[in-house]
Design a protein around this motif. Structure first.
Motif, short mmCIF file in Angstrom:
data_model
loop_
_atom_site.label_atom_id
_atom_site.label_comp_id
_atom_site.label_asym_id
_atom_site.label_seq_id
_atom_site.Cartn_x
_atom_site.Cartn_y
_atom_site.Cartn_z
N MET A 74 0.82 -1.17 0.00
CA MET A 74 0.00 0.00 0.00
C MET A 74 0.85 1.21 0.00
SD MET A 74 -1.51 0.30 3.66
CE MET A 74 -2.65 1.31 2.87
N ARG A 96 -2.49 -9.44 4.10
CA ARG A 96 -3.95 -9.49 4.24
C ARG A 96 -4.54 -10.59 3.39
NH1 ARG A 96 -4.38 -3.48 3.32
NH2 ARG A 96 -3.73 -2.60 5.29
N SER A 128 -3.08 -5.63 -2.18
CA SER A 128 -2.69 -4.23 -2.33
C SER A 128 -1.41 -3.91 -1.56
CB SER A 128 -3.83 -3.32 -1.88
OG SER A 128 -4.13 -3.58 -0.54
N ASN A 143 -0.18 -13.03 11.96
CA ASN A 143 0.61 -12.40 13.03
C ASN A 143 1.66 -13.33 13.60
OD1 ASN A 143 -0.72 -10.04 12.79
ND2 ASN A 143 -2.06 -10.35 14.53
N GLU A 198 -2.49 10.20 13.06
CA GLU A 198 -2.53 8.74 13.02
C GLU A 198 -2.69 8.34 11.54
OE1 GLU A 198 -4.76 4.90 13.22
OE2 GLU A 198 -5.52 6.83 12.52
N ALA A 205 -4.32 6.29 9.42
CA ALA A 205 -5.54 6.22 8.61
C ALA A 205 -6.15 7.61 8.41
CB ALA A 205 -6.55 5.28 9.24
N THR A 206 -6.05 8.47 9.43
CA THR A 206 -6.58 9.82 9.33
C THR A 206 -5.80 10.62 8.29
OG1 THR A 206 -7.02 9.69 11.69
CG2 THR A 206 -7.14 11.87 10.70
N GLN A 252 -3.98 9.47 5.91
CA GLN A 252 -4.18 8.91 4.58
C GLN A 252 -5.47 9.42 3.95
OE1 GLN A 252 -5.62 4.93 4.47
NE2 GLN A 252 -4.41 4.36 2.69
N GLN A 253 -6.52 9.44 4.76
CA GLN A 253 -7.82 9.88 4.25
C GLN A 253 -7.79 11.36 3.86
OE1 GLN A 253 -11.13 10.05 7.02
NE2 GLN A 253 -12.51 9.25 5.47
N GLY A 271 -10.66 8.29 8.94
CA GLY A 271 -9.97 7.17 8.28
C GLY A 271 -10.98 6.35 7.52
N ASP A 272 -10.56 5.81 6.39
CA ASP A 272 -11.47 5.09 5.52
C ASP A 272 -10.92 3.69 5.26
OD1 ASP A 272 -13.03 4.09 3.49
OD2 ASP A 272 -12.95 5.90 2.25
N LEU A 294 -9.67 2.96 1.73
CA LEU A 294 -8.34 3.43 1.33
C LEU A 294 -7.26 2.49 1.84
CD1 LEU A 294 -8.62 7.28 1.95
CD2 LEU A 294 -8.43 6.09 -0.24
N ILE A 295 -7.49 1.97 3.06
CA ILE A 295 -6.51 1.04 3.64
C ILE A 295 -6.48 -0.24 2.81
CG2 ILE A 295 -6.00 -0.38 5.67
CD1 ILE A 295 -5.70 2.37 6.61
N VAL A 296 -7.66 -0.75 2.49
CA VAL A 296 -7.75 -2.01 1.76
C VAL A 296 -7.13 -1.86 0.36
CG1 VAL A 296 -9.38 -3.55 0.63
CG2 VAL A 296 -9.72 -2.94 3.01
N THR A 315 -10.38 -6.39 6.07
CA THR A 315 -9.11 -6.44 5.35
C THR A 315 -8.74 -7.84 4.90
OG1 THR A 315 -8.01 -6.50 7.49
CG2 THR A 315 -8.08 -4.38 6.37
N LEU A 325 -3.83 -8.21 17.25
CA LEU A 325 -4.91 -8.15 16.26
C LEU A 325 -5.68 -6.84 16.42
CD1 LEU A 325 -6.60 -9.65 14.05
CD2 LEU A 325 -8.00 -10.54 15.91
N GLU A 328 -3.63 -3.86 15.05
CA GLU A 328 -3.63 -3.83 13.59
C GLU A 328 -5.00 -3.47 13.04
OE1 GLU A 328 -2.12 -7.51 12.18
OE2 GLU A 328 -0.06 -6.99 12.73
N SER A 351 -5.63 0.29 13.39
CA SER A 351 -4.95 1.12 12.39
C SER A 351 -5.45 0.85 10.98
CB SER A 351 -3.42 1.02 12.48
OG SER A 351 -3.04 -0.25 12.84
N ASP A 352 -5.98 -0.34 10.75
CA ASP A 352 -6.55 -0.65 9.44
C ASP A 352 -8.02 -0.26 9.34
OD1 ASP A 352 -4.18 -1.68 8.66
OD2 ASP A 352 -4.78 -3.79 8.72
N ARG A 353 -8.58 0.28 10.42
CA ARG A 353 -10.02 0.60 10.45
C ARG A 353 -10.84 -0.63 10.06
NH1 ARG A 353 -7.71 4.16 12.56
NH2 ARG A 353 -7.99 6.40 12.25
#
Lengths: 503, 314
Positions: A1, A45, A53, A202, A385, A387-388, A390-391, B32-33, B36-38, B82, B269, B272, B275-277
């Protein structure tokens, strides 16, 4: 990603240049047997190229699945499952396939399988390969070993695209058998040197040798174990304790120490990506081109390379790195920092720079803050953070945003999505009709000299307009114990284990 | 007794409902979306829209909540956004690792806390008391990730006495499993040890001042009998409370330690997934953590009765 693969990969990836180029490192007699443990800097994933991705996923795929095409360390396209090809007709690509190849489940690889795979990538609802294969209208099965890709329009990037996930061939029988859980346990689905055994998220992912691999005598290793270790310091610790044999990244600060240690190998070659930050041309202050230029003039790329990247990599002048055939060594529009010229262009304004809490990225932000201050420009740092951040960057809610790119084999992958009007990664909202025309022409022209000219032109314009300020080009590195032999280093950061053996 | 347990279990329902509202709103209102992470490096407006539609993220948030609540009421926690793994499987796969780490950490904390706390109380004001108090302050003050990093550096990287991270299931190889769990258990259990020791000490001091203890001494009972039979058992009531809460808190306690030691448990878990929403996974883990707290509380109340027969549930 993009960002993870950047914050984690590229920034740290910006590890060492200068210690030799790509290619193979040792020349002793290969030995069969043994297993190797490989560090992944983030957890996977999926194990299905269809919905992948992440960079780390591609790395595993290259050891399980074969692609239609491969590359050599100089990024030239080489045969893979396609033995030879004829692209003289720009909209009908004719491929001759390897014969006698079987998937790990025993089903044959043939022309029908190519058609089925491409159809699956193009039509499955959650496929992430649709845009990769957008130019392909259909695949025609000529006979068992010949296929023709019919294209909607000429696509000079297609062969490079088919090196990666969109060109990875899977046994359809294995896909169907795996059903909904295929992406978690792709049993015997590939034709590559290793096959899937077990994935405990993990913890570990185990692959074992494919006993009927079509390249005779390979692989040398009996199996591979992947361990996700999401912290670069922990990766180094695991390397030193012998818990892992090979890794892609360690912190730049630790490279010199590892190089000096005779128990380890550190080699590097220029990578495919670029590092720097985006400026939003759609909002103040950077809707004013002069202010973007002032920032690009004031940034000291050499200081970033030295202080943040510990001289690992080279100064970056544009989107196309030295590993690419399209690299333009003459393009140095913004070279050494020039605060006086920056002041004369625009000064006395302030902006907000978004980044994440990664300590190295924080240091980078503080260094640039000081450099810009010398030109009378105030850069405020906003740490968010992941994800924030990134969005907000993806939704153009920023003034400046630190984003790197892991890079693609074809220069199109480093330019079109980023700076073509409306491109998927055009967070900066940059739009220049001339640049659009060059990038489109480079996409559809098969003459490499013509493409190079297009990229030279586009790159000069993009760099001069500064919707993105380039700083450093990173490297792809082999970071391993000395037991790892026969490793070939590629610019695309992938750890290919098919020909690796352990001493 | 049974009526009491049933009543307590019923009272958990409204709490659980409030927890579902809280966790759903918090994670969904966090910027966060997941799309977008996926999508990562493969994002395009069409792909983002397709994922939003597929996950139901294009619906109003209260509709999403009702759909989710309906599903979990039927025991369906959905699949991870995810990885597409069923959430139940994702958690149960990792639960043994977390439980092993949590149990080992708890044992470590009690092995340290009860003897040291008792000594510190009995020898109040002595050098032993000061040393024990010093250890407590250090144990509470040092964050577990720091203890973890120091342990890794000294005992794993430098001295090579313990492996660095990783988990071997107890059933697969008990010796190696214990070998792997030592460092993370010390890192995770040290703060708990410090707190438990402090509680043991203060409670023990209080009990030792009671009349019945003085009577026991006066009767000529041996010191072992006075300390261990008369005093310690009664002094442990507050310790049981705090240990019960620590059991309930195993999951969230393990969040940081599991990350440092690359321990494949529920805590990692959770990190992760946040952070991956990965909404479905986060929601399920928070619910699990809340339930384990509620159950631990109930368990503590039941254990009280064993420790102190004067307590009645009628």
């Amino acid at each position: 990603m993009r960002r993870v693969g950047l914050a984690a990969a590229c920034l740290v990836m910006v590890v060492a240049c200068g210690s030799g180029g790509g290619g193979n490192n040792q020349s002793a007699t290969p030995k069969h047997g043994g297993t190797a443990t490989i560090a992944l800097e983030s957890e996977l994933r999926t194990l299905d190229p269809l919905d992948s991705s992440l960079l780390v996923e591609r790395e595993v795929f290259y050891n399980m699945y074969d692609s239609l095409f491969t590359i050599d360390p100089s990024l030239s396209i080489k045969p893979g499952l396609v033995k030879s090809w004829d692209t003289s007709d720009p909209v009908n690509y004719k491929f001759t396939l390897q014969s006698g190849v079987k998937y790990q489940d025993g089903t044959p690889f043939n022309a029908q399988s190519v058609k089925d795979n491409i159809t699956r990538y193009k039509t499955t609802a959650n496929s992430r390969r649709k845009s990769d294969l957008a130019s392909v209208s259909s695949v025609e099965v000529v006979d068992d070993t010949h296929v023709t890709f019919h294209l909607k329009k000429p696509d000079a990037t297609l062969l490079a695209t088919l090196v990666d996930r969109a060109g990875m061939m899977l046994s359809m029988a294995a896909v169907q058998k795996g059903g909904q859980n295929f992406s978690l346990a792709p049993m015997n689905a590939g034709s590559g040197p290793f096959q899937f055994v077990e994935w405990k998220r993990n913890d570990h992912l185990n692959l074992t040798k494919n006993p009927s691999y079509w390249k005779s005598g390979l692989p040398y290793l009996d199996g591979l174990t992947y361990r996700a270790i999401p912290d670069v310091n922990a990766i180094l610790a695991a390397l030193k304790t012998g818990d892992i044999d090979i890794a892609r990244t360690i912190a730049a600060k630790d490279v010199a120490g590892l190089k000096a240690d005779s128990g380890f190998i550190y080699r590097s070659t220029p990578a495919l990506g670029f590092n720097g930050f985006e400026l939003n041309t759609g909002a103040p202050p950077f809707n004013d081109p002069a202010k973007r230029k002032a920032v690009a003039l004031a940034i000291d790329r050499y200081a970033i390379l030295k202080n943040i990247n510990f001289n690992i990599g080279v100064v970056g002048y544009g989107p196309i790195p030295p590993s690419s055939w399209a690299f333009d060594s003459n393009e140095k529009i913004y070279d050494h920092a020039n605060p006086t010229a920056a002041k004369n262009t625009a000064t006395g304004f302030s902006f907000m720079y978004k980044t994440t809490s990664d300590p190295v990225l924080q240091q980078l932000a503080q260094l640039m803050q000081a450099e810009l201050a010398a030109a009378g420009i105030t850069m405020n740092i906003q740490t968010e953070e992941f994800a924030t951040y990134q969005q907000e960057c993806a939704n153009h809610q920023f003034q400046a945003c630190g984003v790197n790119w892991s890079g693609r084999i074809d220069p199109d992958g480093n330019t079109y999505a980023w700076w073509h009007t409306g491109g998927d990664f055009n967070d900066s909202l940059y739009s220049n009709s001339q640049v659009d025309a060059w990038l489109e022409d480079a996409r559809t022209t098969t003459d490499q000299a013509k493409r190079k000219q297009d990229y030279d032109n586009a790159q000069k314009q993009i760099v001069a307009d500064a919707p993105y300020v380039f700083s450093v080009f990173g490297v792809s590195a082999q970071i391993s114990s000395t037991k790892i032999q026969g490793f070939t280093l590629y610019p695309d950061l992938m750890i290919r284990m098919g020909e690796v053996w352990k001493s | 007794m049974l009526t009491y347990v049933l009543r307590r279990l019923l009272l958990m329902l409204p709490v659980a409902f409030l927890v579902t509202v809280g966790v759903f709103m918090l994670i969904h209102l966090t910027p966060g979306d997941p799309a977008l992470i996926v999508l990562g490096e493969d994002r395009s407006p069409q792909a983002i829209a397709a994922i939003h539609q597929q996950l139901g993220l294009d619906k109003p948030i209260y509709v999403q909540y009702v759909i989710w609540l309906g599903r979990i009421a039927h025991g369906d926690f959905g699949r991870s956004i995810t990885t597409h793994q069923p959430v139940g499987t994702a958690i149960t796969e990792r639960l043994p690792a977390t439980l092993e780490l949590g149990t080992a950490a708890l044992l470590w904390s009690l092995i340290i806390a009860i003897p040291l706390g008792t000594i510190a109380a009995v020898k109040r004001g002595s050098l032993a008391d000061y040393i024990a108090t010093g250890i407590t302050v250090a144990g509470v003050s040092l964050p577990n990730f720091f203890i973890g990093v120091v342990l890794i550096f000294v005992l794993s990287v430098s001295l090579r006495l313990f492996p660095f991270g990783g988990y071997i299931p107890l059933g697969q190889d008990p010796v190696e499993s214990l070998h792997h769990v030592v460092l993370p258990a010390i890192a995770l259990g040290t703060a708990g040890a410090a707190i438990n020791m402090r509680f043991t000490r203060s409670s023990m001091i209080e009990v030792l001042n009671n009349d019945y203890v003085r009577t026991a001494w006066a009767k000529g009972a041996s010191w072992q009998r006075v300390i261990f039979i008369h005093a310690l058992k009664n002094a442990l009531i507050p310790v049981v409370t705090i240990v019960g809460l620590q059991i309930g808190g195993i999951i969230e306690g393990a969040v940081v330690t599991e990350t440092v030691f690359t321990w494949p448990g529920v805590g990692r878990l959770a990190v992760e997934s946040i952070s991956d929403r990965d909404y479905t996974v986060v929601q399920a883990i928070v619910l699990l953590a809340a339930f384990s707290y509620m159950l631990a509380n109930l368990l503590v109340d039941l254990v009280y009765r064993w420790v102190d027969p004067r307590i009645s549930y009628s």
